[in-house]
Design a protein around this motif. Sequence first.
Motif, PDB file in Angstrom:
ATOM      1  N   GLU A 175      -4.884   3.567  -0.539  1.00 29.49           N
ATOM      2  CA  GLU A 175      -5.402   3.775   0.821  1.00 29.49           C
ATOM      3  C   GLU A 175      -7.618   2.918   0.327  1.00 29.49           C
ATOM      4  O   GLU A 175      -7.550   2.809   1.341  1.00 29.49           O
ATOM      5  CB  GLU A 175      -5.872   5.380   0.703  1.00 29.49           C
ATOM      6  N   LEU A 176      -8.026   3.381  -1.023  1.00 29.68           N
ATOM      7  CA  LEU A 176      -9.477   3.542  -0.810  1.00 29.68           C
ATOM      8  C   LEU A 176      -9.564   2.082  -1.165  1.00 29.68           C
ATOM      9  O   LEU A 176     -10.847   1.978  -0.676  1.00 29.68           O
ATOM     10  CB  LEU A 176     -10.079   4.312  -1.935  1.00 29.68           C
ATOM     11  N   GLY A 177      -8.080   1.311  -1.788  1.00 24.74           N
ATOM     12  CA  GLY A 177      -8.798  -0.085  -1.933  1.00 24.74           C
ATOM     13  C   GLY A 177      -8.479  -0.949  -0.340  1.00 24.74           C
ATOM     14  O   GLY A 177      -9.120  -2.515  -0.513  1.00 24.74           O
ATOM     15  N   ARG A 178      -8.573  -0.386   0.706  1.00 20.44           N
ATOM     16  CA  ARG A 178      -8.136  -1.244   1.819  1.00 20.44           C
ATOM     17  C   ARG A 178      -9.528  -1.006   2.407  1.00 20.44           C
ATOM     18  O   ARG A 178     -10.021  -1.100   3.387  1.00 20.44           O
ATOM     19  CB  ARG A 178      -7.401  -0.608   2.960  1.00 20.44           C
ATOM     20  N   THR A 185       1.400  -3.708 -10.516  1.00 23.42           N
ATOM     21  CA  THR A 185      -0.456  -3.097 -10.499  1.00 23.42           C
ATOM     22  C   THR A 185      -0.283  -2.653 -10.993  1.00 23.42           C
ATOM     23  O   THR A 185      -0.279  -1.688 -11.766  1.00 23.42           O
ATOM     24  CB  THR A 185      -1.029  -3.225  -9.185  1.00 23.42           C
ATOM     25  N   TYR A 186      -2.314  -2.436 -11.485  1.00 27.93           N
ATOM     26  CA  TYR A 186      -2.842  -1.317 -11.838  1.00 27.93           C
ATOM     27  C   TYR A 186      -3.269  -1.212 -11.173  1.00 27.93           C
ATOM     28  O   TYR A 186      -3.295  -0.522 -10.190  1.00 27.93           O
ATOM     29  CB  TYR A 186      -3.595  -1.990 -13.142  1.00 27.93           C
ATOM     30  N   VAL A 187      -3.710   0.664 -12.137  1.00 27.99           N
ATOM     31  CA  VAL A 187      -3.739   1.628 -11.253  1.00 27.99           C
ATOM     32  C   VAL A 187      -4.745   2.604 -11.979  1.00 27.99           C
ATOM     33  O   VAL A 187      -5.056   2.599 -13.046  1.00 27.99           O
ATOM     34  CB  VAL A 187      -2.833   3.058 -10.990  1.00 27.99           C
ATOM     35  N   VAL A 188      -6.531   2.386 -10.830  1.00 22.07           N
ATOM     36  CA  VAL A 188      -6.459   3.593 -11.562  1.00 22.07           C
ATOM     37  C   VAL A 188      -7.288   4.608 -11.348  1.00 22.07           C
ATOM     38  O   VAL A 188      -6.602   5.297 -10.481  1.00 22.07           O
ATOM     39  CB  VAL A 188      -8.314   3.242 -11.026  1.00 22.07           C
ATOM     40  N   THR A 189      -7.131   5.846 -12.455  1.00 21.29           N
ATOM     41  CA  THR A 189      -6.917   6.723 -12.993  1.00 21.29           C
ATOM     42  C   THR A 189      -7.524   7.725 -12.740  1.00 21.29           C
ATOM     43  O   THR A 189      -9.819   7.194 -12.446  1.00 21.29           O
ATOM     44  CB  THR A 189      -5.808   7.675 -13.097  1.00 21.29           C
ATOM     45  N   GLU A 190      -7.533   9.714 -12.855  1.00 20.95           N
ATOM     46  CA  GLU A 190      -8.629  10.821 -12.809  1.00 20.95           C
ATOM     47  C   GLU A 190      -9.260  10.488 -13.454  1.00 20.95           C
ATOM     48  O   GLU A 190     -10.523  10.740 -13.124  1.00 20.95           O
ATOM     49  CB  GLU A 190      -8.085  11.525 -12.315  1.00 20.95           C
ATOM     50  N   LEU A 246     -13.935   4.406  -9.302  1.00 19.89           N
ATOM     51  CA  LEU A 246     -13.216   2.512  -8.727  1.00 19.89           C
ATOM     52  C   LEU A 246     -12.005   3.115  -8.154  1.00 19.89           C
ATOM     53  O   LEU A 246     -11.082   4.147  -8.853  1.00 19.89           O
ATOM     54  CB  LEU A 246     -13.629   1.522  -9.506  1.00 19.89           C
ATOM     55  N   VAL A 247     -11.163   2.164  -7.712  1.00 21.56           N
ATOM     56  CA  VAL A 247      -9.750   1.680  -7.420  1.00 21.56           C
ATOM     57  C   VAL A 247     -10.015   0.233  -7.427  1.00 21.56           C
ATOM     58  O   VAL A 247     -10.868  -0.679  -7.156  1.00 21.56           O
ATOM     59  CB  VAL A 247      -9.799   2.193  -6.056  1.00 21.56           C
ATOM     60  N   ILE A 248      -8.684  -0.021  -7.604  1.00 26.23           N
ATOM     61  CA  ILE A 248      -7.385  -1.435  -7.372  1.00 26.23           C
ATOM     62  C   ILE A 248      -7.229  -1.290  -6.376  1.00 26.23           C
ATOM     63  O   ILE A 248      -6.619  -0.757  -6.128  1.00 26.23           O
ATOM     64  CB  ILE A 248      -7.082  -2.066  -9.080  1.00 26.23           C
ATOM     65  N   ASP A 249      -6.944  -2.782  -5.576  1.00 27.35           N
ATOM     66  CA  ASP A 249      -6.644  -2.520  -4.876  1.00 27.35           C
ATOM     67  C   ASP A 249      -5.259  -3.592  -5.025  1.00 27.35           C
ATOM     68  O   ASP A 249      -5.186  -4.424  -5.767  1.00 27.35           O
ATOM     69  CB  ASP A 249      -7.408  -3.958  -3.710  1.00 27.35           C
ATOM     70  N   PRO A 250      -3.797  -2.767  -4.786  1.00 29.19           N
ATOM     71  CA  PRO A 250      -2.716  -3.523  -5.282  1.00 29.19           C
ATOM     72  C   PRO A 250      -2.303  -4.453  -5.095  1.00 29.19           C
ATOM     73  O   PRO A 250      -1.646  -5.149  -5.286  1.00 29.19           O
ATOM     74  CB  PRO A 250      -1.860  -2.155  -5.032  1.00 29.19           C
ATOM     75  N   CYS A 291     -11.308   8.340 -14.406  1.00 32.63           N
ATOM     76  CA  CYS A 291     -13.093   7.483 -13.676  1.00 32.63           C
ATOM     77  C   CYS A 291     -13.918   8.062 -12.245  1.00 32.63           C
ATOM     78  O   CYS A 291     -14.789   7.843 -12.515  1.00 32.63           O
ATOM     79  CB  CYS A 291     -11.959   6.017 -12.909  1.00 32.63           C
ATOM     80  N   ILE A 292     -13.245   8.919 -12.066  1.00 30.45           N
ATOM     81  CA  ILE A 292     -13.763  10.320 -11.313  1.00 30.45           C
ATOM     82  C   ILE A 292     -14.900  10.523 -11.984  1.00 30.45           C
ATOM     83  O   ILE A 292     -15.336  11.515 -12.632  1.00 30.45           O
ATOM     84  CB  ILE A 292     -13.274  11.098 -10.311  1.00 30.45           C
ATOM     85  N   LYS A 293     -16.250  10.838 -11.790  1.00 30.42           N
ATOM     86  CA  LYS A 293     -17.960  10.597 -12.093  1.00 30.42           C
ATOM     87  C   LYS A 293     -18.106   9.892 -13.221  1.00 30.42           C
ATOM     88  O   LYS A 293     -18.901  10.338 -13.596  1.00 30.42           O
ATOM     89  CB  LYS A 293     -17.786  12.264 -12.042  1.00 30.42           C
ATOM     90  N   CYS A 294     -16.799   9.220 -13.971  1.00 30.98           N
ATOM     91  CA  CYS A 294     -17.327   8.585 -15.217  1.00 30.98           C
ATOM     92  C   CYS A 294     -17.863   7.322 -14.546  1.00 30.98           C
ATOM     93  O   CYS A 294     -18.721   6.535 -14.760  1.00 30.98           O
ATOM     94  CB  CYS A 294     -16.496   7.614 -16.290  1.00 30.98           C
ATOM     95  N   LYS A 295     -17.761   6.244 -13.595  1.00 33.81           N
ATOM     96  CA  LYS A 295     -17.199   4.993 -12.993  1.00 33.81           C
ATOM     97  C   LYS A 295     -17.821   3.669 -14.017  1.00 33.81           C
ATOM     98  O   LYS A 295     -19.160   2.750 -12.987  1.00 33.81           O
ATOM     99  CB  LYS A 295     -18.043   5.263 -11.770  1.00 33.81           C
ATOM    100  N   TYR A 296     -17.277   3.961 -14.823  1.00 39.51           N
ATOM    101  CA  TYR A 296     -17.626   2.365 -15.787  1.00 39.51           C
ATOM    102  C   TYR A 296     -17.551   1.360 -15.203  1.00 39.51           C
ATOM    103  O   TYR A 296     -15.882   1.542 -14.309  1.00 39.51           O
ATOM    104  CB  TYR A 296     -17.245   2.533 -16.976  1.00 39.51           C
ATOM    105  N   THR A 297     -17.817   0.205 -15.070  1.00 41.72           N
ATOM    106  CA  THR A 297     -17.639  -1.224 -14.505  1.00 41.72           C
ATOM    107  C   THR A 297     -17.443  -2.066 -15.734  1.00 41.72           C
ATOM    108  O   THR A 297     -17.209  -3.638 -15.293  1.00 41.72           O
ATOM    109  CB  THR A 297     -18.398  -0.926 -13.324  1.00 41.72           C
ATOM    110  N   ASP A 298     -16.196  -1.765 -17.028  1.00 38.76           N
ATOM    111  CA  ASP A 298     -17.090  -2.763 -17.784  1.00 38.76           C
ATOM    112  C   ASP A 298     -15.021  -3.752 -17.237  1.00 38.76           C
ATOM    113  O   ASP A 298     -15.271  -4.889 -17.512  1.00 38.76           O
ATOM    114  CB  ASP A 298     -16.172  -2.187 -18.991  1.00 38.76           C
TER     115      ASP A 298
END
Length: 107
Positions: free
Chosen positions: A74-77, A2-7, A33-37, A9-16
Amino acid sequence: MTYVVTENCIKCKYTDCVEVCPVDCFHEGPNMLVIDPDECIDCSLCEPECPVNAIYSEDDVPDDQYQFLEVNAELGREWPVLSEQKDPPADADEWDGVPDKLKLLER
Protein backbone atom coordinates in the motif's frame (compact mmCIF):
# COMPACT_ATOMS: atom_id res chain seq x y z
CA MET A 1 9.00 -12.97 -4.44
CA THR A 2 9.80 -9.72 -2.66
CA TYR A 3 11.41 -8.43 0.48
CA VAL A 4 9.35 -6.78 3.19
CA VAL A 5 10.16 -4.09 5.72
CA THR A 6 8.55 -4.96 9.05
CA GLU A 7 7.61 -3.30 12.32
CA ASN A 8 11.08 -2.82 13.78
CA CYS A 9 11.81 -0.17 11.12
CA ILE A 10 9.16 2.12 12.61
CA LYS A 11 10.90 5.04 14.33
CA CYS A 12 14.31 3.49 13.55
CA LYS A 13 14.29 4.20 9.79
CA TYR A 14 17.88 3.32 9.05
CA THR A 15 18.59 3.67 5.34
CA ASP A 16 21.63 1.41 4.96
CA CYS A 17 19.41 -0.86 2.86
CA VAL A 18 18.66 1.90 0.38
CA GLU A 19 22.32 2.34 -0.48
CA VAL A 20 22.66 -1.23 -1.78
CA CYS A 21 19.35 -1.52 -3.64
CA PRO A 22 19.99 -1.77 -7.40
CA VAL A 23 16.42 -0.88 -8.41
CA ASP A 24 15.32 1.89 -6.06
CA CYS A 25 12.39 -0.06 -4.62
CA PHE A 26 12.51 1.67 -1.21
CA HIS A 27 9.97 4.33 -0.37
CA GLU A 28 10.25 6.73 2.54
CA GLY A 29 7.51 7.71 4.92
CA PRO A 30 7.66 9.98 7.95
CA ASN A 31 9.02 7.30 10.30
CA MET A 32 9.52 4.09 8.28
CA LEU A 33 10.70 2.73 4.96
CA VAL A 34 8.77 0.26 2.81
CA ILE A 35 9.61 -1.83 -0.25
CA ASP A 36 7.44 -1.64 -3.34
CA PRO A 37 6.80 -5.32 -4.13
CA ASP A 38 6.30 -4.51 -7.82
CA GLU A 39 9.80 -3.04 -8.05
CA CYS A 40 11.74 -5.44 -5.80
CA ILE A 41 13.83 -7.91 -7.81
CA ASP A 42 14.50 -10.25 -4.87
CA CYS A 43 18.24 -9.63 -4.95
CA SER A 44 18.52 -10.02 -1.14
CA LEU A 45 21.16 -7.27 -0.82
CA CYS A 46 19.07 -5.17 1.56
CA GLU A 47 18.34 -7.79 4.21
CA PRO A 48 21.83 -8.08 5.74
CA GLU A 49 22.32 -4.30 5.60
CA CYS A 50 19.46 -3.53 7.99
CA PRO A 51 21.00 -2.83 11.41
CA VAL A 52 17.72 -3.59 13.21
CA ASN A 53 16.83 -6.77 11.28
CA ALA A 54 13.56 -5.35 9.98
CA ILE A 55 13.77 -6.76 6.44
CA TYR A 56 12.66 -10.27 5.52
CA SER A 57 12.03 -12.28 2.41
CA GLU A 58 8.25 -12.56 2.04
CA ASP A 59 8.57 -16.31 2.63
CA ASP A 60 10.33 -15.69 5.95
CA VAL A 61 8.21 -12.90 7.42
CA PRO A 62 7.37 -13.86 11.02
CA ASP A 63 3.71 -14.73 11.57
CA ASP A 64 3.17 -11.69 13.80
CA GLN A 65 4.54 -9.39 11.07
CA TYR A 66 2.53 -10.72 8.14
CA GLN A 67 0.38 -7.57 7.95
CA PHE A 68 3.48 -5.72 6.72
CA LEU A 69 3.16 -7.41 3.32
CA GLU A 70 0.06 -5.27 2.83
CA VAL A 71 1.60 -2.20 4.50
CA ASN A 72 4.57 -2.32 2.10
CA ALA A 73 2.35 -2.83 -0.96
CA GLU A 74 0.00 0.00 0.00
CA LEU A 75 2.54 2.58 1.11
CA GLY A 76 5.01 1.66 -1.63
CA ARG A 77 2.47 3.11 -4.07
CA GLU A 78 1.96 6.30 -2.03
CA TRP A 79 5.31 7.31 -0.56
CA PRO A 80 8.18 8.78 -2.60
CA VAL A 81 11.15 6.71 -3.73
CA LEU A 82 14.27 6.99 -1.61
CA SER A 83 17.46 6.24 -3.50
CA GLU A 84 20.17 7.68 -1.24
CA GLN A 85 21.19 6.87 2.29
CA LYS A 86 20.21 9.40 4.96
CA ASP A 87 21.06 9.79 8.60
CA PRO A 88 18.67 7.90 10.90
CA PRO A 89 16.59 9.72 13.50
CA ALA A 90 18.65 10.77 16.53
CA ASP A 91 16.72 8.39 18.79
CA ALA A 92 16.70 5.41 16.36
CA ASP A 93 18.74 3.14 18.64
CA GLU A 94 16.24 3.66 21.46
CA TRP A 95 13.43 2.25 19.30
CA ASP A 96 15.23 -0.90 18.18
CA GLY A 97 13.35 -3.91 19.52
CA VAL A 98 10.46 -1.96 21.04
CA PRO A 99 7.33 -4.12 20.54
CA ASP A 100 3.94 -3.06 19.18
CA LYS A 101 5.12 -0.09 17.12
CA LEU A 102 2.51 -0.46 14.36
CA LYS A 103 0.28 2.03 16.17
CA LEU A 104 3.15 4.57 15.86
CA LEU A 105 3.35 4.29 12.06
CA GLU A 106 2.86 7.71 10.51
CA ARG A 107 1.19 7.58 7.12
